[in-house]
Write a protein that holds these residues in place. Structure first.
Motif, mmCIF file in Angstrom:
data_model
loop_
_atom_site.group_PDB
_atom_site.id
_atom_site.type_symbol
_atom_site.label_atom_id
_atom_site.label_comp_id
_atom_site.label_asym_id
_atom_site.label_seq_id
_atom_site.Cartn_x
_atom_site.Cartn_y
_atom_site.Cartn_z
ATOM 1 N N THR A 1 -4.311 1.190 0.677
ATOM 2 C CA THR A 1 -4.391 2.196 -0.379
ATOM 3 C C THR A 1 -5.581 3.117 -0.172
ATOM 4 O O THR A 1 -5.487 4.342 -0.361
ATOM 5 N N PHE A 2 -6.719 2.544 0.233
ATOM 6 C CA PHE A 2 -7.925 3.337 0.469
ATOM 7 C C PHE A 2 -7.715 4.372 1.575
ATOM 8 O O PHE A 2 -8.118 5.535 1.460
ATOM 9 N N ILE A 3 -7.037 3.957 2.648
ATOM 10 C CA ILE A 3 -6.842 4.858 3.790
ATOM 11 C C ILE A 3 -5.709 5.838 3.530
ATOM 12 O O ILE A 3 -5.818 7.044 3.793
ATOM 13 N N ALA B 1 0.832 -1.210 0.000
ATOM 14 C CA ALA B 1 0.000 0.000 0.000
ATOM 15 C C ALA B 1 0.866 1.260 0.000
ATOM 16 O O ALA B 1 0.576 2.228 -0.713
ATOM 17 N N VAL B 2 1.925 1.247 0.799
ATOM 18 C CA VAL B 2 2.821 2.410 0.839
ATOM 19 C C VAL B 2 3.500 2.606 -0.516
ATOM 20 O O VAL B 2 3.660 3.737 -0.998
ATOM 21 N N THR B 3 3.878 1.502 -1.164
ATOM 22 C CA THR B 3 4.504 1.602 -2.486
ATOM 23 C C THR B 3 3.541 2.204 -3.506
ATOM 24 O O THR B 3 3.929 3.024 -4.346
ATOM 25 N N ARG B 4 2.281 1.795 -3.444
ATOM 26 C CA ARG B 4 1.297 2.332 -4.385
ATOM 27 C C ARG B 4 1.071 3.827 -4.169
ATOM 28 O O ARG B 4 0.787 4.561 -5.117
ATOM 29 N N VAL C 1 5.774 2.649 8.706
ATOM 30 C CA VAL C 1 6.297 1.375 8.206
ATOM 31 C C VAL C 1 7.046 0.605 9.293
ATOM 32 O O VAL C 1 7.192 -0.623 9.209
ATOM 33 N N LEU C 2 7.488 1.284 10.355
ATOM 34 C CA LEU C 2 8.160 0.593 11.462
ATOM 35 C C LEU C 2 7.264 -0.443 12.144
ATOM 36 O O LEU C 2 7.759 -1.293 12.887
#
Length: 438
Positions: free
Chosen positions: A109-111, A34-37, A136-137
């Motif tokens: 991704t939604f959030i 999600a972070v990558t997207r 991400v930690l």
């Protein structure tokens, strides 16, 4: 202290601590995929700040995805092992478990999409990246949930140890003249274990599946880089463009869970392979229509359709891999499958960016991605058809009670000459023996 004894399971428990593994994998997919997207939302900021074209800016996203799938660095240390653990704990409900676990990508991704846009507006792109780094930690918490499991089939498939390896360490002398000999004996054992671990690389089904993965991965990556820039180029506002990513994430969740649940049903359980190639093909078809959608009301249905089938085939990748290679080699096979994602993930966004810079339009980039995914689906369909034809041929030959035929080099069909001569000899001998009536 004595090491705690692990319970030896005959088969995957399909529950118990397995649901905690699913929860951990769910959090892992949020913190990684999600972070990558969401880097797509940073795309315009990076392009404006560094004054670079589309092809140069796209390397940021492609390198993140490539390293995740290629190395033992960063996200890769969390993503692949977490997915493999779910396959170890589930068998009957494997598709549903993967659906829930992989839905973290859509939920995240939604959030995160609107949150990241808000963070950029409040703290600039640098501050937003720092906050995402702190989020991400939480991967450390996910790692604490992972508990290894011992299955009976794992021990059954282990190679037998030689007497040298069974010898207790304390019985060996500290310095021995035989140590070079022991090293030479150990090397073949390592080669045998590696050969057994990666024997699936010689399976024809896995080779075809791996080849199709290359084309599928090339097509799926650029959308998450260029959806927001494309929406902005056709007049959609920043908030609406970020909302498109949120829609993509929400429907991705629906695709993860519902497709996982559906393919666990008895009617579709034996057709997961077909469902996978169907989902990949439909995503490729969505790409072909994207250049014609140039307003927010038209991009919303696209995000819904693409997001659903994206979630569907992402859920089925580990399931189909397990069907091809089995659960014993699942971890290694998934490592190879995700490794194969790396090269397309690295090159496809820059190639798409180069096409945008060259043509001044997104049409060529989106069409190339669409045809790549459709080819991936067609390749699997063709391989499946050939396999069924070969299986039916073998079955028909096994059921044929007639005499076996031999094909001579000139193409003519002949019966076995030796068999006919034996039969004639037997008949002549039988004819020469007088029969007596009692």
């Amino acid at each position: 202290m004595a090491a705690p004894k692990r319970t030896l399971y005959i088969s995957p428990p399909d529950g118990g601590w397995g649901w905690m593994i699913v929860a951990g994998c769910f959090l892992v997919t949020i913190c990684t995929r999600a972070v990558t997207r969401c880097i797509s939302i940073f795309f315009v900021e990076f392009q404006t700040y560094f004054a670079q074209d589309y092809a140069q800016t796209a390397w940021i996203h492609s390198i993140v995805d490539c390293v995740t799938m290629l190395c033992g660095l960063g996200f890769a240390l969390c993503y692949s092992p977490a997915i493999a653990m779910v396959g170890k704990y589930f068998n009957k409900r494997r598709a549903l478990a993967y659906g829930i676990a992989m839905s973290g990508s859509g939920i995240g991704t939604f959030i995160l999409a609107p949150v990241v846009q808000l963070l950029i507006e409040q703290f600039s792109w640098r501050g937003a990246l720092l906050i995402l780094g702190g989020f991400v930690l939480n991967l450390c918490v996910c790692g604490a949930l992972m508990r290894p499991i011992s299955l009976k089939e794992d021990h059954k498939n282990l190679p037998e140890q030689d007497p040298v390896s069974k010898t207790p360490k304390e019985d060996l002398p500290p310095l021995s003249l035989c140590s070079p000999l022991l090293k030479e004996c150990a090397q073949p054992c390592v080669c045998c274990s590696l050969q057994q671990e990666y024997h699936f690389l010689l399976i024809a089904d896995f080779v075809v599946f791996a080849t199709s993965i290359l084309f599928m991965a090339y097509g799926c990556s650029p959308l998450f880089v260029y959806l927001v820039p494309y929406a902005l180029s056709v007049g959609v506002s920043h908030q609406q463009a970020a909302f498109l990513m949120s829609i993509l994430g929400v429907i991705n969740i629906v695709g993860n869970v519902t497709f996982g649940w559906l393919t666990d049903r008895r009617c579709l359980k034996n057709s997961r392979y077909i469902c996978y190639l169907f989902a990949v093909g439909l995503d490729g078809l969505c790409y072909l229509f994207l250049p014609m959608l140039q307003s927010f009301p038209l991009l919303v249905p696209f995000s819904c359709t693409f997001g659903y089938f994206d979630g569907a085939y992402v859920t089925l990748i580990p399931v189909v891999t397990a069907e091809v290679v089995g659960t014993t080699s699942l971890s290694s096979a998934l490592g190879v499958v995700y490794f194969l994602h790396a090269v397309p993930y690295l090159v496809s966004p820059p190639i798409a960016g180069w096409l945008v810079d060259t043509t001044g339009s997104y049409t060529a980039a989106f069409l190339l991605c669409g045809f790549s995914m459709i080819f991936s689906s067609i390749l699997l369909s063709f391989a499946r058809l050939l396999k069924k034809m070969k299986t039916s041929q073998v079955q028909s030959l096994d059921k044929d009670p007639g005499p076996k035929l031999q094909l001579w080099p000139n193409g003519t069909v002949a019966y076995s000459v030796a068999g006919e001569l034996d039969q004639k000899d037997g008949d002549s001998m039988t004819a020469g023996v007088p029969s007596y009536n009692t």
